[in-house]
Design a protein around this motif. Sequence first.
Motif, PDB file in Angstrom:
ATOM      1  N   GLN A 195     -28.474 -19.076  -8.913  1.00 29.57           N
ATOM      2  CA  GLN A 195     -29.860 -19.022  -9.401  1.00 29.57           C
ATOM      3  C   GLN A 195     -30.476 -17.649  -9.139  1.00 29.57           C
ATOM      4  O   GLN A 195     -31.600 -17.526  -8.640  1.00 29.57           O
ATOM      5  CB  GLN A 195     -30.701 -20.138  -8.772  1.00 29.57           C
TER       6      GLN A 195
ATOM      7  N   ARG B 217     -21.820 -14.834 -15.880  1.00 28.68           N
ATOM      8  CA  ARG B 217     -22.953 -15.738 -16.096  1.00 28.68           C
ATOM      9  C   ARG B 217     -22.806 -16.967 -15.190  1.00 28.68           C
ATOM     10  O   ARG B 217     -23.791 -17.494 -14.683  1.00 28.68           O
ATOM     11  CB  ARG B 217     -22.990 -16.132 -17.582  1.00 28.68           C
ATOM     12  N   ARG B 218     -21.575 -17.416 -14.967  1.00 32.38           N
ATOM     13  CA  ARG B 218     -21.314 -18.582 -14.116  1.00 32.38           C
ATOM     14  C   ARG B 218     -21.843 -18.371 -12.695  1.00 32.38           C
ATOM     15  O   ARG B 218     -22.486 -19.246 -12.121  1.00 32.38           O
ATOM     16  CB  ARG B 218     -19.809 -18.858 -14.107  1.00 32.38           C
TER      17      ARG B 218
ATOM     18  N   ASP C 131     -21.749 -11.142 -18.937  1.00 30.05           N
ATOM     19  CA  ASP C 131     -21.428 -12.420 -19.569  1.00 30.05           C
ATOM     20  C   ASP C 131     -20.294 -12.308 -20.579  1.00 30.05           C
ATOM     21  O   ASP C 131     -19.837 -13.299 -21.112  1.00 30.05           O
ATOM     22  CB  ASP C 131     -22.665 -13.046 -20.206  1.00 30.05           C
TER      23      ASP C 131
ATOM     24  N   ILE D 291     -24.135 -16.060 -11.747  1.00 34.83           N
ATOM     25  CA  ILE D 291     -25.584 -15.850 -11.820  1.00 34.83           C
ATOM     26  C   ILE D 291     -26.315 -17.188 -11.869  1.00 34.83           C
ATOM     27  O   ILE D 291     -27.303 -17.401 -11.158  1.00 34.83           O
ATOM     28  CB  ILE D 291     -25.932 -14.966 -13.037  1.00 34.83           C
ATOM     29  N   GLU D 292     -25.809 -18.118 -12.668  1.00 32.91           N
ATOM     30  CA  GLU D 292     -26.443 -19.432 -12.774  1.00 32.91           C
ATOM     31  C   GLU D 292     -26.228 -20.277 -11.523  1.00 32.91           C
ATOM     32  O   GLU D 292     -27.154 -20.942 -11.053  1.00 32.91           O
ATOM     33  CB  GLU D 292     -25.919 -20.155 -14.014  1.00 32.91           C
TER      34      GLU D 292
ATOM     35  N   LYS E 241     -32.199 -14.089  -9.775  1.00 37.17           N
ATOM     36  CA  LYS E 241     -33.291 -13.567 -10.596  1.00 37.17           C
ATOM     37  C   LYS E 241     -33.086 -12.054 -10.730  1.00 37.17           C
ATOM     38  O   LYS E 241     -32.797 -11.371  -9.747  1.00 37.17           O
ATOM     39  CB  LYS E 241     -34.655 -13.847  -9.950  1.00 37.17           C
TER      40      LYS E 241
ATOM     41  N   ASP F 227     -25.134  -7.897 -14.953  1.00 35.51           N
ATOM     42  CA  ASP F 227     -24.778  -9.083 -15.729  1.00 35.51           C
ATOM     43  C   ASP F 227     -23.597  -8.755 -16.638  1.00 35.51           C
ATOM     44  O   ASP F 227     -23.642  -7.787 -17.383  1.00 35.51           O
ATOM     45  CB  ASP F 227     -25.997  -9.480 -16.563  1.00 35.51           C
TER      46      ASP F 227
END
Length: 142
Positions: A54, A47-48, A96, A50-51, A56, A94
């Motif tokens: 940014q 998640r780190r 997470d 992916i964020e 999509k 993903d």
Amino acid sequence: MSAYTKTFNDLTDVILTECDICSVYGKRFHTDEAMWDTGSQYTFLSRRIIEALQLKPSGIAYVSGIGGNSEANVYVVHVVLPSGDAVVNVEALDADYSDYDVIIGMDIIMLGEFHFDRVETVVYSLSTIRFSNLLIFPIGRA
């Protein structure tokens, strides 16, 4: 294409290397927490990452694992391996739930040669490329 060798001082139960994850728009994330997992069919991102990039989602994948079945978002990224070679257009999932930034799965590992040379040495070579829809470019490290 080039080879990458990692030597361990002792027996290890996990293979961790550095790698860069690049978005298709040019953003780059460097990590020392890329785990090579021959038991995973796919590459996974934390998640780190992916964020930070940014990212999509480009779709959804259905994943079966130890914890059962689940859905995961799919992200198209480029993975720069420790050798400096980039595997482009990787459909990473993903993850997470992972303790690592990246899990490098068999979708990437099978593109080259991966073996334990001795008990404490792991060698990964992209000198032999198998047919795939993934492209590999030698671009060097940032």
